[in-house]
Scaffold this motif. Structure first.
Motif, short mmCIF file in Angstrom:
data_model
loop_
_atom_site.label_atom_id
_atom_site.label_comp_id
_atom_site.label_asym_id
_atom_site.label_seq_id
_atom_site.Cartn_x
_atom_site.Cartn_y
_atom_site.Cartn_z
N GLU A 167 18.73 -42.67 2.47
CA GLU A 167 18.81 -43.69 1.44
C GLU A 167 17.50 -44.41 1.17
OE1 GLU A 167 22.18 -45.94 2.81
OE2 GLU A 167 23.23 -44.03 2.92
N LYS A 168 16.62 -44.47 2.17
CA LYS A 168 15.39 -45.26 2.02
C LYS A 168 14.49 -44.73 0.90
CE LYS A 168 15.34 -48.82 4.79
NZ LYS A 168 15.55 -48.66 6.24
N SER A 169 14.17 -43.44 0.93
CA SER A 169 13.28 -42.92 -0.11
C SER A 169 13.71 -41.53 -0.56
CB SER A 169 11.83 -42.89 0.38
OG SER A 169 11.75 -42.16 1.57
N PRO A 170 14.74 -41.47 -1.38
CA PRO A 170 15.16 -40.18 -1.92
C PRO A 170 14.08 -39.61 -2.84
CG PRO A 170 16.35 -41.97 -2.98
CD PRO A 170 15.53 -42.59 -1.90
N TYR A 171 14.06 -38.31 -2.95
CA TYR A 171 13.04 -37.66 -3.75
C TYR A 171 13.21 -38.02 -5.23
CZ TYR A 171 9.78 -34.09 -5.31
OH TYR A 171 8.72 -33.43 -5.88
N LEU A 172 12.13 -38.51 -5.82
CA LEU A 172 12.14 -38.92 -7.22
C LEU A 172 10.89 -38.37 -7.88
CD1 LEU A 172 13.22 -40.74 -9.56
CD2 LEU A 172 12.01 -42.64 -8.49
N VAL A 173 11.02 -37.70 -9.02
CA VAL A 173 9.85 -37.06 -9.61
C VAL A 173 10.05 -36.90 -11.13
CG1 VAL A 173 10.61 -34.63 -9.36
CG2 VAL A 173 8.18 -35.18 -9.15
N ASN A 174 8.95 -36.79 -11.85
CA ASN A 174 9.05 -36.66 -13.31
C ASN A 174 8.79 -35.23 -13.79
OD1 ASN A 174 6.19 -36.80 -12.78
ND2 ASN A 174 5.90 -37.07 -14.97
N ARG A 175 8.67 -34.29 -12.84
CA ARG A 175 8.42 -32.90 -13.24
C ARG A 175 9.51 -31.98 -12.74
NH1 ARG A 175 2.28 -31.46 -11.91
NH2 ARG A 175 3.25 -29.42 -11.74
N LYS A 176 10.04 -31.23 -13.69
CA LYS A 176 11.10 -30.29 -13.39
C LYS A 176 10.66 -29.27 -12.34
CE LYS A 176 13.81 -29.28 -17.06
NZ LYS A 176 14.28 -28.61 -18.27
N ASP A 177 9.46 -28.72 -12.50
CA ASP A 177 8.99 -27.69 -11.56
C ASP A 177 8.88 -28.23 -10.14
OD1 ASP A 177 6.82 -29.24 -12.61
OD2 ASP A 177 5.41 -27.80 -11.77
N LYS A 178 8.44 -29.49 -10.02
CA LYS A 178 8.34 -30.08 -8.68
C LYS A 178 9.73 -30.31 -8.08
CE LYS A 178 3.79 -32.14 -8.63
NZ LYS A 178 3.01 -33.40 -8.55
N PHE A 179 10.63 -30.70 -8.94
CA PHE A 179 11.98 -30.93 -8.43
C PHE A 179 12.59 -29.62 -7.92
CE2 PHE A 179 16.45 -31.38 -8.17
CZ PHE A 179 16.61 -32.64 -7.61
N ILE A 180 12.40 -28.56 -8.69
CA ILE A 180 12.93 -27.25 -8.27
C ILE A 180 12.34 -26.84 -6.93
CG2 ILE A 180 12.95 -24.78 -8.87
CD1 ILE A 180 14.89 -26.26 -10.61
N LYS A 181 11.06 -27.10 -6.76
CA LYS A 181 10.39 -26.80 -5.49
C LYS A 181 11.05 -27.59 -4.35
CE LYS A 181 5.79 -25.42 -5.95
NZ LYS A 181 4.40 -25.80 -6.26
N HIS A 182 11.27 -28.88 -4.61
CA HIS A 182 11.93 -29.73 -3.62
C HIS A 182 13.30 -29.17 -3.26
CE1 HIS A 182 13.63 -33.32 -1.70
NE2 HIS A 182 14.66 -33.19 -2.52
N ALA A 183 14.05 -28.80 -4.28
CA ALA A 183 15.41 -28.28 -4.04
C ALA A 183 15.36 -27.03 -3.18
CB ALA A 183 16.09 -27.99 -5.37
N LYS A 184 14.43 -26.14 -3.48
CA LYS A 184 14.33 -24.89 -2.73
C LYS A 184 13.93 -25.11 -1.28
CE LYS A 184 13.50 -21.69 -6.52
NZ LYS A 184 12.47 -21.07 -7.38
N HIS A 185 13.00 -26.06 -1.05
CA HIS A 185 12.50 -26.27 0.30
C HIS A 185 13.40 -27.13 1.16
CE1 HIS A 185 8.38 -25.03 -1.26
NE2 HIS A 185 8.76 -24.12 -0.40
N VAL A 186 13.94 -28.17 0.57
CA VAL A 186 14.66 -29.16 1.36
C VAL A 186 16.17 -28.92 1.37
CG1 VAL A 186 15.04 -31.65 1.70
CG2 VAL A 186 12.83 -30.83 0.89
N HIS A 187 16.69 -28.38 0.30
CA HIS A 187 18.13 -28.20 0.23
C HIS A 187 18.50 -26.73 0.07
CE1 HIS A 187 18.18 -32.54 -0.03
NE2 HIS A 187 17.42 -32.49 -1.12
#
Ligand SMILES: [Zn+2]
Ligand SMILES: [Zn+2]
Ligand SMILES: [Zn+2]
Length: 233
Positions: A167-187
């Motif tokens: 809850e403290k610092s969920p991933y927040l970003v303004n770029r779709k490509d970065k979010f997809i990267k986050h999803a692939k690596h973390v989830h």
């Protein structure tokens, strides 16, 4: 023979350079670039800068110059700025208080012009220049637009899964490509596109509607980017 609009533009540029270097001089290369952008003779820009900053008339004290330098980069046009009523909180009341707090912190942090020398970039040249005053330049229109959006995020994704677990610092970003990267690596195991759509904040973004180069007004971010790009070409 320099219009007030052009003067404001020069002042903005000047602030940006002064902030970086600590003296009132622009290089002749920068002055030539300014003259080209504004479609005025080089000597006119030289003359204006000299009169305004280097050898101001007695009536104009040096504190004037410092006040100028301390002002924010955008919105200095005062009453002409028709979006001055925008507030992140007002425009995004649909978000929960907690999400709103995160979004607000992100957007405020993004606005700050970054250091001129970004260590990761070897090359900082090209016709497309950042309009938020950080000194970024690029040869590619696509990169320019993406860079502009680092200062004025237009879409935001707040990770739906991170928010539930960390809850403290969920991933927040303004770029779709970065979010997809986050999803692939973390989830791992989650469908990235699905997580992407669950995480979209339907953020209502800000936009300065006034062209920094001429008197036209923009009606959307897309319009803004296209018209500014046309000035650079
Ligand atoms: Zn920038
Ligand atoms: Zn996440
Ligand atoms: Zn324009």
């Amino acid at each position: 023979n320099i219009t007030n609009k052009q003067k404001r533009f020069i002042q903005k540029w000047h602030r940006d350079f002064v902030k970086d270097q600590g003296n009132p001089y622009l290089s002749s290369e920068d002055i030539a670039a300014l003259a080209t952008l504004l479609k005025v003779p080089v000597y006119a820009v030289h003359e204006y800068i000299h009169r305004k900053y280097i050898s101001p008339p007695a009536a104009q004290s040096t504190t004037n110059f410092q006040l100028d330098a301390a002002q924010p980069h955008m919105n200095q046009t005062g009453s002409k700025n028709s979006n001055s009523g925008y507030s992140i909180r007002g425009a995004n009341a649909h978000l929960s208080p907690e999400d709103l707090r995160l979004v607000e912190a992100y957007v405020k942090g993004a606005k700050r012009p970054r250091a001129r020398k970004d260590g990761r970039r070897k090359k900082n040249e090209g016709p497309f220049q950042c309009t938020f005053g950080c000194g970024y330049r690029t040869e590619r229109a696509f990169d320019w637009r993406r860079h502009e959006e680092t200062h004025e995020p237009q879409e935001l994704w707040l990770c739906h899964l991170c928010r539930q677990t960390r809850e403290k610092s969920p991933y927040l970003v303004n770029r779709k490509d970065k979010f997809i990267k986050h999803a692939k690596h973390v989830h791992k195991g989650w469908e990235p596109e699905h997580l992407l759509s669950m995480s979209n904040t339907s953020f209502n973004a800000n936009m300065d509607p006034e062209c920094p180069f001429c008197d036209e007004h923009f009606n959307s971010w897309e319009d803004r980017c296209q018209r500014i790009l046309a000035h650079y070409e």
